[in-house]
Structures are given as structure tokens and as C-alpha cells.
Motif scaffolding. Structure first.
Motif, PDB file in Angstrom:
ATOM      1  N   MET A  40     -51.594  37.301 -12.708  1.00 38.54           N
ATOM      2  CA  MET A  40     -52.156  36.633 -11.526  1.00 38.54           C
ATOM      3  C   MET A  40     -51.683  37.318 -10.241  1.00 38.54           C
ATOM      4  O   MET A  40     -52.472  37.641  -9.366  1.00 38.54           O
ATOM      5  CB  MET A  40     -51.680  35.179 -11.559  1.00 38.54           C
ATOM      6  N   GLU A  41     -50.381  37.550 -10.164  1.00 36.62           N
ATOM      7  CA  GLU A  41     -49.840  38.202  -8.979  1.00 36.62           C
ATOM      8  C   GLU A  41     -50.443  39.604  -8.796  1.00 36.62           C
ATOM      9  O   GLU A  41     -50.686  40.041  -7.679  1.00 36.62           O
ATOM     10  CB  GLU A  41     -48.312  38.291  -9.096  1.00 36.62           C
ATOM     11  N   ILE A  42     -50.726  40.262  -9.932  1.00 32.66           N
ATOM     12  CA  ILE A  42     -51.251  41.631  -9.873  1.00 32.66           C
ATOM     13  C   ILE A  42     -52.677  41.622  -9.337  1.00 32.66           C
ATOM     14  O   ILE A  42     -53.043  42.461  -8.515  1.00 32.66           O
ATOM     15  CB  ILE A  42     -51.152  42.306 -11.274  1.00 32.66           C
ATOM     16  N   ILE A  43     -53.468  40.644  -9.751  1.00 32.72           N
ATOM     17  CA  ILE A  43     -54.848  40.543  -9.253  1.00 32.72           C
ATOM     18  C   ILE A  43     -54.829  40.361  -7.746  1.00 32.72           C
ATOM     19  O   ILE A  43     -55.560  41.019  -6.998  1.00 32.72           O
ATOM     20  CB  ILE A  43     -55.574  39.353  -9.921  1.00 32.72           C
ATOM     21  N   PHE A  44     -53.951  39.492  -7.315  1.00 32.14           N
ATOM     22  CA  PHE A  44     -53.815  39.205  -5.900  1.00 32.14           C
ATOM     23  C   PHE A  44     -53.470  40.469  -5.124  1.00 32.14           C
ATOM     24  O   PHE A  44     -54.071  40.783  -4.090  1.00 32.14           O
ATOM     25  CB  PHE A  44     -52.708  38.158  -5.742  1.00 32.14           C
ATOM     26  N   SER A  45     -52.508  41.219  -5.669  1.00 32.86           N
ATOM     27  CA  SER A  45     -52.074  42.432  -4.993  1.00 32.86           C
ATOM     28  C   SER A  45     -53.200  43.465  -4.950  1.00 32.86           C
ATOM     29  O   SER A  45     -53.375  44.170  -3.951  1.00 32.86           O
ATOM     30  CB  SER A  45     -50.820  42.928  -5.704  1.00 32.86           C
ATOM     31  N   ILE A  46     -54.002  43.533  -6.027  1.00 34.76           N
ATOM     32  CA  ILE A  46     -55.129  44.469  -6.038  1.00 34.76           C
ATOM     33  C   ILE A  46     -56.137  44.099  -4.954  1.00 34.76           C
ATOM     34  O   ILE A  46     -56.635  44.958  -4.215  1.00 34.76           O
ATOM     35  CB  ILE A  46     -55.798  44.477  -7.438  1.00 34.76           C
ATOM     36  N   ILE A  47     -56.394  42.789  -4.825  1.00 37.25           N
ATOM     37  CA  ILE A  47     -57.346  42.350  -3.798  1.00 37.25           C
ATOM     38  C   ILE A  47     -56.857  42.752  -2.404  1.00 37.25           C
ATOM     39  O   ILE A  47     -57.609  43.286  -1.592  1.00 37.25           O
ATOM     40  CB  ILE A  47     -57.542  40.819  -3.874  1.00 37.25           C
TER      41      ILE A  47
ATOM     42  N   GLU B  85     -42.104  31.894  -9.584  1.00 30.30           N
ATOM     43  CA  GLU B  85     -43.393  32.565  -9.759  1.00 30.30           C
ATOM     44  C   GLU B  85     -44.422  31.878  -8.889  1.00 30.30           C
ATOM     45  O   GLU B  85     -44.779  30.731  -9.121  1.00 30.30           O
ATOM     46  CB  GLU B  85     -43.842  32.473 -11.220  1.00 30.30           C
ATOM     47  N   LEU B  86     -44.924  32.606  -7.888  1.00 23.70           N
ATOM     48  CA  LEU B  86     -45.844  31.964  -6.947  1.00 23.70           C
ATOM     49  C   LEU B  86     -47.168  31.612  -7.612  1.00 23.70           C
ATOM     50  O   LEU B  86     -47.822  30.658  -7.241  1.00 23.70           O
ATOM     51  CB  LEU B  86     -46.095  32.890  -5.765  1.00 23.70           C
ATOM     52  N   PHE B  87     -47.559  32.387  -8.621  1.00 23.17           N
ATOM     53  CA  PHE B  87     -48.889  32.179  -9.194  1.00 23.17           C
ATOM     54  C   PHE B  87     -48.860  31.423 -10.510  1.00 23.17           C
ATOM     55  O   PHE B  87     -49.728  31.588 -11.347  1.00 23.17           O
ATOM     56  CB  PHE B  87     -49.596  33.526  -9.368  1.00 23.17           C
ATOM     57  N   ASN B  88     -47.836  30.637 -10.698  1.00 22.87           N
ATOM     58  CA  ASN B  88     -47.739  29.857 -11.920  1.00 22.87           C
ATOM     59  C   ASN B  88     -48.298  28.453 -11.672  1.00 22.87           C
ATOM     60  O   ASN B  88     -47.737  27.677 -10.914  1.00 22.87           O
ATOM     61  CB  ASN B  88     -46.253  29.786 -12.326  1.00 22.87           C
ATOM     62  N   PHE B  89     -49.423  28.163 -12.307  1.00 19.64           N
ATOM     63  CA  PHE B  89     -50.055  26.867 -12.065  1.00 19.64           C
ATOM     64  C   PHE B  89     -49.941  25.941 -13.264  1.00 19.64           C
ATOM     65  O   PHE B  89     -50.741  25.034 -13.441  1.00 19.64           O
ATOM     66  CB  PHE B  89     -51.528  27.045 -11.685  1.00 19.64           C
ATOM     67  N   ASP B  90     -48.955  26.185 -14.129  1.00 18.79           N
ATOM     68  CA  ASP B  90     -48.854  25.393 -15.354  1.00 18.79           C
ATOM     69  C   ASP B  90     -48.332  23.984 -15.100  1.00 18.79           C
ATOM     70  O   ASP B  90     -48.800  23.025 -15.697  1.00 18.79           O
ATOM     71  CB  ASP B  90     -47.921  26.099 -16.349  1.00 18.79           C
ATOM     72  N   SER B  91     -47.342  23.890 -14.225  1.00 17.90           N
ATOM     73  CA  SER B  91     -46.667  22.601 -14.101  1.00 17.90           C
ATOM     74  C   SER B  91     -47.029  21.892 -12.804  1.00 17.90           C
ATOM     75  O   SER B  91     -46.181  21.581 -11.992  1.00 17.90           O
ATOM     76  CB  SER B  91     -45.157  22.817 -14.174  1.00 17.90           C
ATOM     77  N   LEU B  92     -48.337  21.691 -12.602  1.00 14.37           N
ATOM     78  CA  LEU B  92     -48.745  20.974 -11.403  1.00 14.37           C
ATOM     79  C   LEU B  92     -48.419  19.488 -11.563  1.00 14.37           C
ATOM     80  O   LEU B  92     -48.581  18.918 -12.635  1.00 14.37           O
ATOM     81  CB  LEU B  92     -50.247  21.152 -11.161  1.00 14.37           C
TER      82      LEU B  92
END
Lengths: 436, 330
Positions: free
Chosen positions: A1-8, A132-139
């Protein structure tokens, strides 16, 4: 997730200079954007990963450097023959607005989205380096629950074992059990805030955070009071300055001082004036610590009154300027006509001037309400984070900075944004006075 | 009742006061009183800063209502500033040529306590850099964008205009949390560059709004003429629009400068851990402890305020007009 963000991000960094090169050299924008984005990712993501380029900073410099070289070397394209005038104007408009739009996106819209995300996660300042900024597991809604949860229970009375009826105390009042004792473990984390009897039923209101609802109420009260007082003072000042008198120009300049001066300076001088052995206390022959005391006037905490007066003092010039501009635009002949018809000065004020100011007062009320509601530094710098002046923005700051609880701070920030939205909706629905 | 007929006992010469006249007189009395009240209330705190900054701590505590410093007090307060400006130190071990009357004097003056002992000059420098960067970048971005949203017709234009208004209304503290997180993660926290970016969330909407309302008042004919004569859009903006909009640009620059100079919340959140980058308001706020005398706080407050007051006195006309045009946030 973080990598996609960085690519964008890198794609955007690459596409930006490519857009300008294509615009000035008159190429097809779409191809250029695609090419720029690709180059951006290649340089920023892959070259940095492999180690050809040392840092992300130098990657950005490389990208812009390449774009500059391309702009110098490339021949002009033939876009003009293929594109309409309107198409070219649209391209120009984008060329002019894109940097601003990107900045606004990056530092306003993007943070707002993140704010909502943080509000449903358990995230603290202490583990900011590793989380982890892009961890959406434990909302989770825990942050909102911890701040805002509220329960209203009806409780049965204590039964007197001898009579089998409700037990009464010495004054004949029915005795009710404490909610904590009555509900047991189910009640954990709550505190009974208040209770009341309605009809035959007895209600107990319990909250997790005792100060949350008083804080919302305090914020609304402070905002309304400061707004109304500032507009009133501004109106009076504008009426004073409307007609010429010796020294009017200087007087008008004086009136703006509180508004333009740095908030830190004026907060400090107010503190000096209001301290226990300061000027005001000496003048009034009292010893009140206006900014820290827990005493009240007419049921209002004195520090809160001081904050409201400070806001009034600081922001009446804003209302003053607006109303003065409007007053000076009222044509003289209306007044002349009224005078001929026998209207006295007070009637002219009441029947001509004030109605003419209705629209501007409406606008001012909205603007001042929002900005006072949003205000942080004035309140915080004047009194510090004491409870009696803890308005919502100060509460958010305290949660973030003192408690280090980013999740709960974000949750309260979401509440703040929602309150603002509700106020705006009510205003536009019911109170909007159409300008002109 | 006020304009009742004269009573029968009144002589013929007795003046009959009409309601108009009575109210005019009453209004005048109220007006004079209120003008005095407003003048005192707005100016007194600023005068008080000066008054307290010139006096010693014991004098301030002993005479809380003393309205002005004595000549002697002004002299003792100003003298160490001269020493500081000439020699930079009051320690004879550092500068052996130090004249006798400049030895160990910095503690006697509230101004040298702030400037020399508390190390304010770097804060002044930081604040200046920050303000100038913010002004430059804001103008650089806002002028073309404001031109586009007033003069050009393109898809997405209305959305941009509405977006600007919305940002105008947004609470700074709500933006602060995510920016704090992201800046901590990317290492931008504690840098002036990062802070400039954040400040632009406050200054860009102000600048766009003010410039937009000004551009609307400039007739487009001149620009159209330039375009017909063969200027490109960019040279039209550069040669026609910008020169015409100079007053508005000046007031945007001044306001942006003031916003950056006065700002406290973001500076506190992002810089508080790196002392060498503190801005003036932050440095001053950190001074507010038991050990620092009130006179020094007031001297600091005055140092922070003076540039703003000077700007205001010189450019009042621009500022007042810009304020009403752009509804500058505060």
C-alpha cells in the motif's frame, strides 16, 4: 500500500514538469503527461531504490533538471493545427492553476481524508516512527466511544424491604440506586454525569469523558458570545467613525491595532494587565487572578469571560471595517428625505441605517462565527489549557500534544468539522439574508 | 413628550427644544465619550507594553498603576541596547576593550535580556526567512491561478472557486494532526521548508480570494487588446495584468507577511523540538516562565509587534482596502 502511494507521488512529480514542457513546446499533453509520470517513477522510485541516485531530494532535482534540458533541446510541436481555441485556453488555465491545486490537495484535502482515517485507528505519537500508515485492518470506533459515548438509563427506585414500596429518605424523596452499582460490570468506564426525574421515571445520564459535552457547549457559547459582542462593538465603532471629526483618520487607524498585532504580544499584555497584582486589579482594588481562577460571575467562569472579552477586543475591528464600508455606501438623500419627513436621529438610525446593514451583519456573523469557532491560539495563549476555557480546538491540541493520542485527537477533530458543517447548514437554510 | 408645547408659564423668549435638537446634543455627548473609550481600549495595551518594558520588576510589582516610566528608567533600559549593538557582549573576558559602563549590564535592561541573554536574533532571522519565503511562493502561485479563475473559461473552474472558499472556512487544528504525522514520518517536521508549505494552506486562499476580487474590477479590454496585438497569455499577464493589479498584489504581500509573521499554532507544533529554528512568536511563548521578568516579556512582545505596526502605519491604505476586499481571515 505504501509503495503504491509512493509511486503515485513520483508520477505526479514527474508529470508536472512534463506538462509545462509540453505546453510551451506545443505537444500533445496526454502523451507528455504519461511520459513524464513514467520518467518520474523511474527516477524517483527505481533509481533511488537501486542506489543510482542518493536521496529523494536529488531525484526531484534530477527530474526538474531533465525537464529543463528537454525544454531547451526539443523542437516545437504542431499542436496548434490540431486543437481548438477553447482547448488551448483550457490548457492554459490548467497550466496556471495546477501548482496551486496540487498544494491545496496536498496540504488541505489530503490531510482531511487522513484525519478521518486516523480517527478510526488506535494511533499514538509515541509509536509514530514505526506505525504502518497504510494498515487498515484494525479500524475501530473506540476513539469516538472514549470521547463521546453517552448513555441514558432509567433506573427503578430502591425498594424498602419492610413496606415493599419505594424507599424514601428523611425528606420524603424517593431514593434511587447509583447507576454504577445497579449495572455492575456492564457499566464499566462510565461515570454518572447527571440525573433527573421526568414524570414518574428516573433517568441517569452517564458518560465516559466527563468534560466532552460541557466542552462542546462551552465552545458554542464562547463562539456565539464573542461573535455577537465583536459585531456589536464593530457596529458602534463604525457609527462613530462614519461622520467626520478632527483626528478621525488616526482614530480609525488606532481601532485596527488589536486586529493586526501578533496574537502572542497582545495575549501577553492582557496577562500582564490582568494578573493578580496587575493594573486592573490595582485599579479596582481587588485581587482576582482573572485568567486562572475557578470563580464565576453570573454562573460563567471568569477566565471564559476574559477569553470572550479578548476575542471581542481583538476582532471587533474586522466587523468595524466591513460595516464602515457599507455605511459609507448608503446614499445621503435617504437621510435627507427622512429628515424632511421629521425623523429624529434615533429614528434614522433605527429605521434607515440598521436595515441597510442587515445583509453585511449576516455575512459578518457567519464569517466571525466560523473563525471564532476555529480559533486556537488566542484561547490557548491567553489562559493556557485550563478546564474552564477548554474549547474544542484546545481540546484537540491537548489530546494531540500532551496526551499524544493521535486517534482521539482526530476523532474530536472530526466532531469539530461536523459541528461546523451543521452550523453552516442551519445558517444557509434559515438565516441567510440575501446580499442585494 | 420631548417636543411638547411650551408650558403657559414659559416666557416667549424661552427656546423650544425639538426632538431633533435634543437627540443631536445627546448623541454628540455619547459620541465623544465612546470615541474616548474606544481609543483608550485599543491603544492602552500597546502603550502598556512599552511602559512595562521600560521598568524594573520591583517597580512593576510595587507600583502596578504607575502610568509612565521615569527618564532614568528609560535611560537604564536603553543604555545596554547601545552596548549590545556596539560590542555584542557585556563580558569583559570576551571583549577586553569593553568600556566600564558596558560591563555586565545586559541583565539590567528588558530588551537585552531578550535579545542578548535569551538569544532572540536567530528567531527574528527565522521569522523573516519564513515570512519572505511564504510571501514569494504565495504570490508566485496565486497570481496565475487567480488570473485563470477570473479570466479564463474552463471545465472545473467553478469547483476551484468553491474549493477556495471552503478551505477558507477550515479549522487549522484539523489540518494540523495529519500534517504533524506525515511531516514526522518524512522528516519535514522541524524544517522551515516544511513550515512554509503548511503556511500556504492559510495564505493561498487569502491571496486567491483577494486577487480574484481585484481582477474582477479590472476591465478585461486592456488584456484583450494586448492579446489581439500578438502578446501571448503569459506576456499579457506579465505586462498588463500584473502592473494593473499592483495595489492588490501589494496588499496580498503585506497580509501574507503578517500571517506568516504572527502565526503560532503550526510553528509550535512543527518546530518546538528544534530550538535553532524557532520563530519569534514561538521563542516569545517559550519565554513565559516564572524566571523571566514581566518587563522582558513585554520587551519581547514589543519586538514582535514593531515590524507589524510599522508596516501598518506605512501601508494603512493598502491594508484597509485589501481587508474589506478579501475578508482576510483572523
Amino acid at each position: 500500500m505504501e509503495i503504491i502511494f509512493s509511486i503515485i507521488i513520483w508520477a505526479i512529480i514527474g508529470a508536472l514538469p512534463a506538462f509545462y514542457v509540453a505546453y510551451f513546446k506545443r505537444y500533445q499533453l496526454r502523451t507528455a503527461l504519461f511520459f513524464g509520470a513514467f520518467a518520474g517513477v523511474l527516477i524517483g522510485e527505481i533509481a533511488v531504490q537501486i542506489g543510482i541516485i542518493a536521496t529523494q531530494g536529488s531525484a526531484i532535482v534530477t527530474i526538474f533538471g531533465l525537464a529543463f534540458v528537454a525544454a531547451l533541446l526539443l523542437p516545437y510541436g504542431k499542436l496548434e493545427e490540431q486543437i481548438t481555441m477553447q482547448g488551448r485556453i483550457t490548457q492554459l488555465a490548467y497550466a496556471l492553476t495546477i501548482p496551486t491545486a496540487l498544494i491545496v490537495l496536498g496540504i488541505v484535502i489530503f490531510p482531511v481524508i487522513w484525519n478521518v482515517i486516523f480517527s478510526v485507528r488506535d494511533i499514538r505519537t509515541a509509536d509514530l516512527a514505526t506505525v504502518e500508515l497504510f494498515n487498515f485492518d484494525s479500524l475501530t470506533l473506540d476513539n469516538f466511544i472514549a470521547q463521546a459515548s453517552l448513555r441514558i438509563d432509567t433506573l427503578p427506585c430502591e425498594i424498602d424491604e419492610e413496606t415493599g414500596e419505594c424507599a424514601r429518605d428523611a425528606n420524603g424523596n424517593i431514593i434511587y440506586p447509583q447507576a454504577r452499582r445497579y449495572f455492575g460490570t456492564e457499566y464499566r468506564g462510565f461515570n454518572e454525569a447527571t440525573n433527573f426525574t421526568l414524570g414518574d421515571d428516573y433517568y441517569a445520564i452517564s458518560v465516559r469523558n466527563r468534560d466532552f459535552y460541557p466542552m462542546l457547549f462551552r465552545t458554542l457559547f464562547y463562539t456565539l458570545a464573542s461573535t455577537i459582542l465583536a459585531i456589536t462593538a464593530g457596529l458602534v465603532a463604525a457609527l462613530l467613525v462614519r461622520d467626520a471629526f478632527p483626528g478621525r483618520g488616526i482614530f480609525r487607524g488606532f481601532l485596527l491595532f488589536p486586529y493586526i498585532a501578533p496574537v502572542i504580544s497582545v495575549a501577553f499584555v492582557w496577562q500582564a494587565l490582568l494578573r493578580q497584582n496587575g493594573f486592573i486589579n490595582e485599579l479596582a482594588d481587588t485581587r482576582i487572578s482573572f485568567l486562572t481562577t475557578s470563580d464565576t460571575w453570573l454562573g460563567l467562569p471568569i477566565p471564559l469571560v476574559m477569553v470572550i472579552l479578548f476575542q471581542t477586543w481583538r476582532y471587533f475591528p474586522f466587523a468595524f471595517l466591513f460595516m464602515l464600508a457599507r455605511l459609507q455606501a448608503i446614499p445621503d438623500d435617504i437621510y435627507e428625505a427622512a429628515k424632511v419627513d421629521g425623523a429624529a436621529p434615533s429614528q434614522r438610525l433605527w429605521l434607515i441605517t440598521l436595515p441597510q446593514l442587515r445583509a453585511v451583519i449576516g455575512t459578518l456573523f457567519l464569517l466571525r462565527f466560523i473563525w471564532t469557532f476555529n480559533k486556537f491560539d488566542d484561547v490557548y495563549l491567553l489562559t493556557g489549557p485550563i478546564e474552564s476555557t477548554r474549547v474544542i480546538s484546545v481540546q484537540i491540541f491537548e489530546l494531540l500534544f500532551t496526551n499524544g493520542n493521535i486517534g482521539q485527537a482526530s476523532a474530536v477533530a472530526v466532531v469539530m468539522a461536523l459541528m461546523l458543517a451543521v452550523v453552516l447548514a442551519i445558517y444557509f437554510r434559515f438565516f441567510l439574508v440575501e446580499e442585494n | 413628550m420631548l417636543d411638547a408645547k411650551p408650558s403657559t408659564t414659559a416666557t416667549k423668549q424661552a427656546k423650544v427644544w425639538t426632538r431633533e435638537e435634543i437627540e443631536t446634543v445627546v448623541a454628540r455627548v455619547i459620541k465623544v465619550g465612546l470615541i474616548a473609550f474606544f481609543a483608550i481600549v485599543t491603544i492602552f495595551p500597546f502603550y502598556w507594553m512599552f511602559n512595562l518594558s521600560m521598568r524594573t520588576e520591583t517597580d512593576i510589582i510595587g507600583n502596578p498603576t504607575k502610568l509612565y516610566p521615569s527618564i532614568d528608567q528609560i535611560r537604564t533600559t536603553l543604555h545596554p541596547i547601545g552596548c549590545w549593538l556596539r560590542f555584542g557582549t557585556d563580558n569583559p573576558a570576551i571583549n577586553p576593550d569593553l568600556p566600564e559602563n558596558c560591563v555586565r549590564v545586559f541583565g539590567q535592561s528588558s530588551y537585552t535580556i531578550v535579545l542578548a541573554q535569551q538569544g532572540f536574533p536567530p528567531f527574528i532571522w527565522n521569522s523573516l526567512i519564513l515570512a519572505f519565503l511564504t510571501v514569494t511562493l504565495t504570490l508566485l502561485l496565486a497570481i496565475p491561478a487567480a488570473y485563470a479563475i477570473t479570466r479564463l473559461n474552463y471545465p472545473g473552474k467553478n469547483m476551484m472557486s468553491a474549493g477556495i472558499l471552503l478551505i477558507y472556512m477550515f479549522p487549522a487544528i484539523v489540518l494540523a494532526i495529519p500534517l504533524f504525522v506525515v511531516f514526522t514520518r518524512t522528516g519535514l517536521r522541524g524544517t522551515l521548508e516544511g513550515l512554509v508549505l503548511v503556511y500556504m494552506s492559510g495564505t493561498l486562499p487569502v491571496a486567491l480570494y483577494m486577487l480574484r476580487s481585484y481582477f474582477m474590477t479590472i476591465p478585461p479590454d486592456l488584456e484583450e487588446a494586448a492579446l489581439i496585438d500578438g502578446c501571448t497569455y503569459f506576456s499579457t499577464i506579465w505586462r498588463v495584468t500584473i502592473p494593473l493589479a499592483t495595489p492588490a498584489i501589494a496588499s496580498v504581500a503585506l497580509y501574507t507577511f503578517m500571517i506568516a509573521w504572527n502565526e503560532f499554532l503550526y510553528a509550535f507544533l512543527f518546530l518546538v523540538t528544534t530550538r535553532e529554528r524557532w520563530t519569534l512568536p514561538l521563542g516569545l511563548q517559550q519565554l513565559n516562565t516564572q524566571e523571566v521578568p514581566v518587563s522582558a516579556l513585554m520587551a519581547g512582545s514589543l519586538i514582535v509587534s514593531i515590524p507589524i505596526i510599522v508596516i501598518f502605519i506605512f501601508f494603512e491604505r493598502f491594508l484597509t482596502r485589501g481587508l474589506t476586499a478579501g475578508a482576510v481571515k483572523g
